[in-house]
Design a protein around this motif. Structure first.
Motif, PDB file in Angstrom:
ATOM      1  N   GLU A   1      57.335  64.923  16.020  1.00 17.02           N
ATOM      2  CA  GLU A   1      56.780  64.374  14.795  1.00 17.02           C
ATOM      3  C   GLU A   1      55.772  63.288  15.151  1.00 17.02           C
ATOM      4  N   VAL A   2      54.595  63.365  14.551  1.00 16.05           N
ATOM      5  CA  VAL A   2      53.549  62.372  14.795  1.00 16.05           C
ATOM      6  C   VAL A   2      53.019  61.869  13.459  1.00 16.05           C
ATOM      7  N   GLN A   3      52.583  60.619  13.464  1.00 11.87           N
ATOM      8  CA  GLN A   3      52.027  60.027  12.267  1.00 11.87           C
ATOM      9  C   GLN A   3      50.518  60.240  12.234  1.00 11.87           C
ATOM     10  N   THR A   4      50.009  60.771  11.147  1.00 10.38           N
ATOM     11  CA  THR A   4      48.583  61.001  10.970  1.00 10.38           C
ATOM     12  C   THR A   4      48.134  60.357   9.658  1.00 10.38           C
ATOM     13  N   ASP A   5      46.834  60.406   9.400  1.00 10.15           N
ATOM     14  CA  ASP A   5      46.309  59.880   8.137  1.00 10.15           C
ATOM     15  C   ASP A   5      46.848  60.653   6.943  1.00 10.15           C
ATOM     16  N   ASP A   6      47.325  61.873   7.208  1.00 13.18           N
ATOM     17  CA  ASP A   6      47.879  62.717   6.143  1.00 13.18           C
ATOM     18  C   ASP A   6      49.398  62.650   6.086  1.00 13.18           C
ATOM     19  N   GLY A   7      49.989  61.675   6.800  1.00 14.95           N
ATOM     20  CA  GLY A   7      51.435  61.550   6.816  1.00 14.95           C
ATOM     21  C   GLY A   7      52.040  62.131   8.084  1.00 14.95           C
ATOM     22  N   THR A   8      53.345  62.347   8.068  1.00 14.87           N
ATOM     23  CA  THR A   8      54.055  62.868   9.238  1.00 14.87           C
ATOM     24  C   THR A   8      53.779  64.355   9.399  1.00 14.87           C
ATOM     25  N   ARG A   9      53.367  64.728  10.613  1.00 21.55           N
ATOM     26  CA  ARG A   9      53.149  66.137  10.919  1.00 21.55           C
ATOM     27  C   ARG A   9      53.835  66.470  12.241  1.00 21.55           C
ATOM     28  N   VAL A  10      53.896  67.760  12.550  1.00 23.29           N
ATOM     29  CA  VAL A  10      54.577  68.211  13.758  1.00 23.29           C
ATOM     30  C   VAL A  10      53.546  68.690  14.777  1.00 23.29           C
ATOM     31  N   ALA A  11      53.618  68.122  15.980  1.00 23.21           N
ATOM     32  CA  ALA A  11      52.798  68.574  17.096  1.00 23.21           C
ATOM     33  C   ALA A  11      53.629  69.533  17.939  1.00 23.21           C
ATOM     34  N   LEU A  12      52.992  70.578  18.435  1.00 23.08           N
ATOM     35  CA  LEU A  12      53.671  71.592  19.235  1.00 23.08           C
ATOM     36  C   LEU A  12      53.293  71.433  20.695  1.00 23.08           C
ATOM     37  N   ASP A  13      54.303  71.294  21.543  1.00 23.12           N
ATOM     38  CA  ASP A  13      54.086  71.159  22.984  1.00 23.12           C
ATOM     39  C   ASP A  13      54.628  72.381  23.717  1.00 23.12           C
ATOM     40  N   THR A  14      53.892  72.821  24.709  1.00 19.92           N
ATOM     41  CA  THR A  14      54.412  73.811  25.657  1.00 19.92           C
ATOM     42  C   THR A  14      55.262  73.062  26.682  1.00 19.92           C
ATOM     43  N   VAL A  15      56.484  73.541  26.909  1.00 19.63           N
ATOM     44  CA  VAL A  15      57.381  72.941  27.906  1.00 19.63           C
ATOM     45  C   VAL A  15      57.913  74.056  28.798  1.00 19.63           C
ATOM     46  N   VAL A  16      57.570  73.995  30.080  1.00 23.20           N
ATOM     47  CA  VAL A  16      58.000  75.011  31.034  1.00 23.20           C
ATOM     48  C   VAL A  16      58.605  74.326  32.254  1.00 23.20           C
ATOM     49  N   VAL A  17      59.780  74.773  32.664  1.00 30.41           N
ATOM     50  CA  VAL A  17      60.417  74.315  33.887  1.00 30.41           C
ATOM     51  C   VAL A  17      60.591  75.506  34.814  1.00 30.41           C
ATOM     52  N   ALA A  18      60.133  75.377  36.050  1.00 29.00           N
ATOM     53  CA  ALA A  18      60.261  76.449  37.029  1.00 29.00           C
ATOM     54  C   ALA A  18      60.835  75.890  38.328  1.00 29.00           C
ATOM     55  N   ARG A  19      61.689  76.674  38.976  1.00 28.44           N
ATOM     56  CA  ARG A  19      62.289  76.267  40.252  1.00 28.44           C
ATOM     57  C   ARG A  19      61.549  76.961  41.400  1.00 28.44           C
ATOM     58  N   ARG A  20      61.206  76.179  42.402  1.00 27.79           N
ATOM     59  CA  ARG A  20      60.508  76.709  43.574  1.00 27.79           C
ATOM     60  C   ARG A  20      61.478  77.511  44.419  1.00 27.79           C
ATOM     61  N   LEU A  21      61.112  78.765  44.717  1.00 29.10           N
ATOM     62  CA  LEU A  21      61.965  79.643  45.530  1.00 29.10           C
ATOM     63  C   LEU A  21      61.719  79.411  47.010  1.00 29.10           C
TER      64      LEU A  21
END
Length: 202
Positions: free
Chosen positions: A182-202
């Motif tokens: 949730e982020v605050q903007t001039d238009d009120g509270t909106r939702v920002a979308l983040d890419t989240v990736v976790v990878a393990r090194r083989l």
């Protein structure tokens, strides 16, 4: 933006980004045993400094000289006896930055696809076997469903696009999802979308 543009941006204000660590960095790193971390495109060093406060050794890398100087200053103010566990250096995230890191972090690094592939490959090379890559970025879906981040679709990526770039590389994807903030903007509270990736090194 090139390094000169980022130098100007950092020089124009006391703090471009929040001093607090990114929420996804906190969430993921708290589940890991502290070791050595590499924070690529580290900006003012907020994530690397927080990692040191949690017992990690951390190297912050950014191609902006101004950002790295600020990271060093913030670290000196916050880390006390742990300062020796923190280093900050000017460097390019698409080039190798050492080896033997247990956590390699890409936090909101947005590049054209060819450069992004180079950065991911370099990050994997820097990671120890069994170590983690944590990739966080503004999702492309923000352009239609969210808010914030760059408005150029060529440098944005959704989770499945990151996993496609990792396909065939020596990693195992452990997590790939859209995170919501949730982020605050001039238009009120909106939702920002983040890419989240976790990878393990083989």
């Amino acid at each position: 933006m090139n390094s000169a543009s980022w130098n100007e941006r950092y020089a124009a204000t006391d703090l471009v980004w929040s001093a607090d660590a990114n929420r996804w960095v906190v969430e993921v790193a708290r589940e890991l045993e502290p070791g050595r971390a590499l924070d690529l495109a580290a900006g003012e060093g907020r994530n690397a400094i927080w990692l040191v406060e949690q017992g990690w050794e951390a190297k912050a890398v950014d191609f902006s000289q101004v950002a790295i100087e600020r990271a060093a200053s913030l670290a000196a103010a916050r880390l006390g006896e742990r300062l020796s566990a923190f280093t900050a250096t000017v460097g390019d995230a698409t080039e190798p930055q050492g080896s033997g890191f247990d956590l390699v972090l890409f936090s909101y690094l947005h590049l054209p696809e060819d450069e992004w592939r180079q950065a991911l490959a370099a990050g994997i090379d820097s990671c120890t076997q069994g170590g983690r890559l944590l990739i966080i970025g503004h999702a492309r879906r923000n352009l239609t469903e969210g808010v914030g981040g760059p408005q150029n679709p060529a440098i944005l990526y959704d989770p499945e696009e990151v996993t496609a770039l990792l396909d065939g590389l020596p990693v195992e994807v452990e997590r790939a999802e859209l995170g919501r903030r949730e982020v605050q903007t001039d238009d009120g509270t909106r939702v920002a979308l983040d890419t989240v990736v976790v990878a393990r090194r083989l």
